[in-house]
Design a protein around this motif. Structure first.
Motif, PDB file in Angstrom:
ATOM      1  N   LEU A   1      10.756   2.990  -0.259  1.00  0.00           N
ATOM      2  CA  LEU A   1      12.126   2.498  -0.923  1.00  0.00           C
ATOM      3  C   LEU A   1      11.685   2.332  -2.529  1.00  0.00           C
ATOM      4  CD1 LEU A   1      15.068   1.924  -1.335  1.00  0.00           C
ATOM      5  CD2 LEU A   1      14.568  -0.282  -0.195  1.00  0.00           C
ATOM      6  N   ILE A   2      10.881   1.632  -2.500  1.00  0.00           N
ATOM      7  CA  ILE A   2      10.541   0.757  -3.924  1.00  0.00           C
ATOM      8  C   ILE A   2       9.659   1.536  -4.682  1.00  0.00           C
ATOM      9  CG2 ILE A   2       9.170  -1.093  -5.125  1.00  0.00           C
ATOM     10  CD1 ILE A   2       9.764  -2.901  -2.369  1.00  0.00           C
ATOM     11  N   GLY A   3       8.563   2.494  -4.205  1.00  0.00           N
ATOM     12  CA  GLY A   3       7.961   3.281  -4.717  1.00  0.00           C
ATOM     13  C   GLY A   3       8.501   4.234  -5.819  1.00  0.00           C
ATOM     14  N   PRO A   4       9.385   5.324  -5.260  1.00  0.00           N
ATOM     15  CA  PRO A   4      10.101   6.233  -6.165  1.00  0.00           C
ATOM     16  C   PRO A   4      10.911   5.567  -7.134  1.00  0.00           C
ATOM     17  CG  PRO A   4      10.206   6.770  -3.647  1.00  0.00           C
ATOM     18  CD  PRO A   4       9.693   5.424  -3.522  1.00  0.00           C
ATOM     19  N   ILE A   5      11.616   4.455  -6.881  1.00  0.00           N
ATOM     20  CA  ILE A   5      12.571   4.109  -8.048  1.00  0.00           C
ATOM     21  C   ILE A   5      11.765   3.439  -9.089  1.00  0.00           C
ATOM     22  CG2 ILE A   5      13.873   1.858  -8.406  1.00  0.00           C
ATOM     23  CD1 ILE A   5      15.040   1.970  -5.917  1.00  0.00           C
ATOM     24  N   ALA A   6      10.448   2.768  -8.806  1.00  0.00           N
ATOM     25  CA  ALA A   6       9.442   2.216  -9.642  1.00  0.00           C
ATOM     26  C   ALA A   6       9.036   3.417 -10.393  1.00  0.00           C
ATOM     27  CB  ALA A   6       8.095   1.646  -9.153  1.00  0.00           C
TER      28      ALA A   6
ATOM     29  N   ALA B   1       0.804  -1.328   0.022  1.00  0.00           N
ATOM     30  CA  ALA B   1       0.068   0.109   0.008  1.00  0.00           C
ATOM     31  C   ALA B   1       0.997   1.205   0.181  1.00  0.00           C
ATOM     32  CB  ALA B   1      -0.798   0.084   1.228  1.00  0.00           C
ATOM     33  N   GLN B   2       1.895   1.462   0.933  1.00  0.00           N
ATOM     34  CA  GLN B   2       2.820   2.409   0.920  1.00  0.00           C
ATOM     35  C   GLN B   2       3.593   2.539  -0.372  1.00  0.00           C
ATOM     36  OE1 GLN B   2       2.954   4.850   3.552  1.00  0.00           O
ATOM     37  NE2 GLN B   2       3.984   5.852   1.734  1.00  0.00           N
ATOM     38  N   ALA B   3       3.962   1.341  -0.880  1.00  0.00           N
ATOM     39  CA  ALA B   3       4.701   1.626  -2.400  1.00  0.00           C
ATOM     40  C   ALA B   3       3.802   2.140  -3.384  1.00  0.00           C
ATOM     41  CB  ALA B   3       5.222   0.252  -2.730  1.00  0.00           C
ATOM     42  N   ALA B   4       2.463   1.895  -3.207  1.00  0.00           N
ATOM     43  CA  ALA B   4       1.702   2.553  -4.375  1.00  0.00           C
ATOM     44  C   ALA B   4       1.568   3.922  -4.178  1.00  0.00           C
ATOM     45  CB  ALA B   4       0.363   1.621  -4.258  1.00  0.00           C
ATOM     46  N   VAL B   5       1.408   4.461  -2.907  1.00  0.00           N
ATOM     47  CA  VAL B   5       1.226   5.866  -2.571  1.00  0.00           C
ATOM     48  C   VAL B   5       2.648   6.719  -3.031  1.00  0.00           C
ATOM     49  CG1 VAL B   5       1.223   7.424  -0.813  1.00  0.00           C
ATOM     50  CG2 VAL B   5      -0.473   5.412  -0.802  1.00  0.00           C
ATOM     51  N   SER B   6       3.718   6.017  -2.520  1.00  0.00           N
ATOM     52  CA  SER B   6       5.083   6.617  -2.758  1.00  0.00           C
ATOM     53  C   SER B   6       5.414   6.681  -4.116  1.00  0.00           C
ATOM     54  CB  SER B   6       6.126   5.690  -2.081  1.00  0.00           C
ATOM     55  OG  SER B   6       6.034   5.977  -0.613  1.00  0.00           O
ATOM     56  N   MET B   7       4.973   5.677  -4.849  1.00  0.00           N
ATOM     57  CA  MET B   7       5.077   5.882  -6.470  1.00  0.00           C
ATOM     58  C   MET B   7       4.116   6.897  -6.959  1.00  0.00           C
ATOM     59  SD  MET B   7       4.690   2.584  -8.869  1.00  0.00           S
ATOM     60  CE  MET B   7       4.965   2.686 -10.849  1.00  0.00           C
ATOM     61  N   ALA B   8       2.941   6.757  -6.379  1.00  0.00           N
ATOM     62  CA  ALA B   8       1.827   7.822  -6.896  1.00  0.00           C
ATOM     63  C   ALA B   8       2.080   9.254  -6.683  1.00  0.00           C
ATOM     64  CB  ALA B   8       0.567   7.417  -6.335  1.00  0.00           C
ATOM     65  N   ARG B   9       2.807   9.672  -5.768  1.00  0.00           N
ATOM     66  CA  ARG B   9       2.849  11.074  -5.161  1.00  0.00           C
ATOM     67  C   ARG B   9       3.954  11.786  -6.158  1.00  0.00           C
ATOM     68  NH1 ARG B   9       1.684  12.610  -0.275  1.00  0.00           N
ATOM     69  NH2 ARG B   9       1.312  14.594  -1.298  1.00  0.00           N
ATOM     70  N   PRO B  10       5.063  11.385  -6.474  1.00  0.00           N
ATOM     71  CA  PRO B  10       5.889  11.879  -7.436  1.00  0.00           C
ATOM     72  C   PRO B  10       5.199  12.029  -8.770  1.00  0.00           C
ATOM     73  CG  PRO B  10       6.923  10.092  -6.818  1.00  0.00           C
ATOM     74  CD  PRO B  10       5.954  10.323  -5.762  1.00  0.00           C
ATOM     75  N   ALA B  11       4.629  10.710  -9.218  1.00  0.00           N
ATOM     76  CA  ALA B  11       4.008  10.624 -10.494  1.00  0.00           C
ATOM     77  C   ALA B  11       2.848  11.823 -10.676  1.00  0.00           C
ATOM     78  CB  ALA B  11       3.422   9.214 -10.677  1.00  0.00           C
ATOM     79  N   VAL B  12       2.132  12.010  -9.581  1.00  0.00           N
ATOM     80  CA  VAL B  12       0.860  13.095  -9.694  1.00  0.00           C
ATOM     81  C   VAL B  12       1.821  14.356  -9.799  1.00  0.00           C
ATOM     82  CG1 VAL B  12      -0.550  14.567  -8.204  1.00  0.00           C
ATOM     83  CG2 VAL B  12      -0.662  11.931  -8.195  1.00  0.00           C
ATOM     84  N   SER B  13       2.985  14.790  -9.256  1.00  0.00           N
ATOM     85  CA  SER B  13       3.626  15.816  -9.445  1.00  0.00           C
ATOM     86  C   SER B  13       3.907  16.159 -10.945  1.00  0.00           C
ATOM     87  CB  SER B  13       4.811  16.131  -8.334  1.00  0.00           C
ATOM     88  OG  SER B  13       4.373  16.192  -7.054  1.00  0.00           O
TER      89      SER B  13
END
Length: 445
Positions: A146-151, A20-32
């Motif tokens: 850790l995983i979200g921003p890399i993805a 769940a946190q990986a999805a959010v951490s991936m989505a936040r910079p993607a939204v920006s």
């Protein structure tokens, strides 16, 4: 099942929270990045980042009240549905307003999951296990960060920034849905019944007057605001300094990896320094490092600063959870955690909005100076806050070396170890232990 028994539920919770946190951490910079591709300026990025926390700001306390007198587990799948839907629909949004709306839905889902998960940890952990179990729980968040921003960095880039960021958001939604696979039999059935028999609600003002609760809320707010603005605004800094999205993703993941490392050594740090000194020193160092991000340094120096910053920011969240749980009345622990999350979301609304205004006037690096000032204030509050008996000096008197050697991240009290065998690793079954399930209290004197 009494608190402190089979801990397989904690392993499954950590796995689910990681996805769940990986999805959010991936989505936040993607939204920006998607907002920038659709024509947003720094102010608009700040507003969209703030809307992520706006809906949760009003929903946290009612959800906490409900959880205090009912089950925790239903909030977990509800949160996963909202996170997955918010991510995927943000990728399909064609305007900044619709992006802000779905960003708010994503934030509401994250709140539901976190309230349910934190209440579950507080309820199903023995008192002397709470620091350690909250530390393990937050490792799930750090793994996701850790995983979200890399993805996100791997998927976003090229001439079609709007299309690649939309793809990253859809992938983030699919990743959130994987969390469903770890949510089976995660709550002990007898726990909710015992909570439902408790008495009248404790007023919110009474919870906030409990010694240690306000300090825990402010420290948590400051640490999360720093993490949130860093996630939302480092891409903007990268755009101005010519740093590619892939490198920004690696930098954010280095910060998250350092946070994981911090939580793996949290037990020996607590034994060495104690809760008050550890919180004070890490908040002070984080304040200086946040201000340092504003400097036009090379990428390698920025990476070193983010590693050190991630290590310092790793202390505040798990220790503030335990501080709030142990300070609050037994029958209002979920509400106290919800108040802590309300403070977090207030910071997530105010900090990005303020960052957007400051960035529009003084440049994109200025918000990090603001975060440094907020963390400096938290350092002073931590220095004046009372110590708890569950950590610090009592740990040094009776803690064993096993927790540090196996990477346990919460400090466990000497009294708890004297009363029973050493705690197992995540997922290892042990016979149920009888004992008082109420959390240790801070001294009110």
């Amino acid at each position: 099942m009494v608190p402190g028994g089979n801990r397989g539920w904690l392993l499954r919770l950590v796995i689910a929270f990681g996805f769940a946190q990986a999805a959010v951490s991936m989505a936040r910079p993607a939204v920006s990045y998607r907002a920038l591709a659709l024509g947003a300026d720094e102010r608009a990025v700040g507003v969209i980042a703030g809307v992520y926390a706006l809906l949760p700001l009003f929903a946290a306390v009612p959800l906490g009240r409900r959880t205090d007198h009912g089950r925790c587990a239903p909030l977990l799948p509800a949160g996963v549905v909202l996170i997955a839907g918010g991510c995927a629909l943000s990728g399909d949004a064609g305007s900044l307003w619709t992006m802000a709306l779905w960003s708010g839905v994503m934030g509401l889902g994250h709140l539901c999951f976190v309230i349910g998960a934190q209440s579950l940890v507080a309820r199903q952990s023995a008192p002397h296990e709470q620091d350690r179990n909250f530390g393990h729980f937050t490792i799930g968040a750090s793994l996701g960060q850790l995983i979200g921003p890399i993805a996100a960095g791997a998927l976003i880039g090229g001439p079609d920034m709007a299309g690649s960021s939309a793809l990253a958001l859809v992938v983030a939604g699919a990743g959130a849905a994987v969390a469903f696979t770890s949510l089976w039999r995660i709550e002990h059935p007898g726990t909710a019944k015992s909570r439902a028999r408790q008495g009248a609600r404790v007023p919110v003002a009474g919870i906030l007057r409990a010694r240690g609760v306000p300090a825990g809320i402010l420290i948590s707010l400051s640490v999360l605001s720093a993490t949130d603005v860093l996630t939302a605004y480092l891409p903007v800094v990268g755009e101005h300094r010519g740093i590619s999205p892939a490198v920004i993703g690696v930098l954010l993941s280095l910060r998250a990896a350092a946070t994981i490392a911090c939580r793996l050594v949290l037990t020996p740090l607590l034994r060495l320094l104690g809760r008050t000194v550890l919180l004070t020193v890490t908040c002070l160092l984080a304040a200086l490092l946040c201000a340092g991000v504003a400097l036009p340094v090379p990428v390698w120096a920025l990476a070193l600063m983010l590693v050190a910053l991630g290590f310092c920011l790793g202390v505040g969240q798990p220790l503030s959870m335990t501080t709030v749980v142990q300070a609050a009345p037994d029958e209002a622990r979920s509400t106290a955690l919800a108040l802590r999350l309300t403070g977090n979301r207030l910071g997530q609304v105010a900090a990005p909005a303020a960052a957007g205004l400051i960035a529009g006037v003084a440049g994109v690096a200025a918000p990090f100076v603001m975060l440094g000032a907020l963390l400096l204030l938290s350092s002073g509050v931590a220095l004046r806050s009372p110590s708890t008996g569950a950590t610090g000096a009592t740990d040094a008197a009776g803690a064993t070396d096993a927790a540090g050697a196996t990477g346990a991240t919460g400090a466990t009290g000497a009294a708890g170890r004297a009363a029973g065998p050493r705690s197992p690793e995540i997922g290892q079954d042990v016979p149920d232990r009888a004992g008082d399930s109420r959390p240790c209290r801070e001294s009110k004197g």
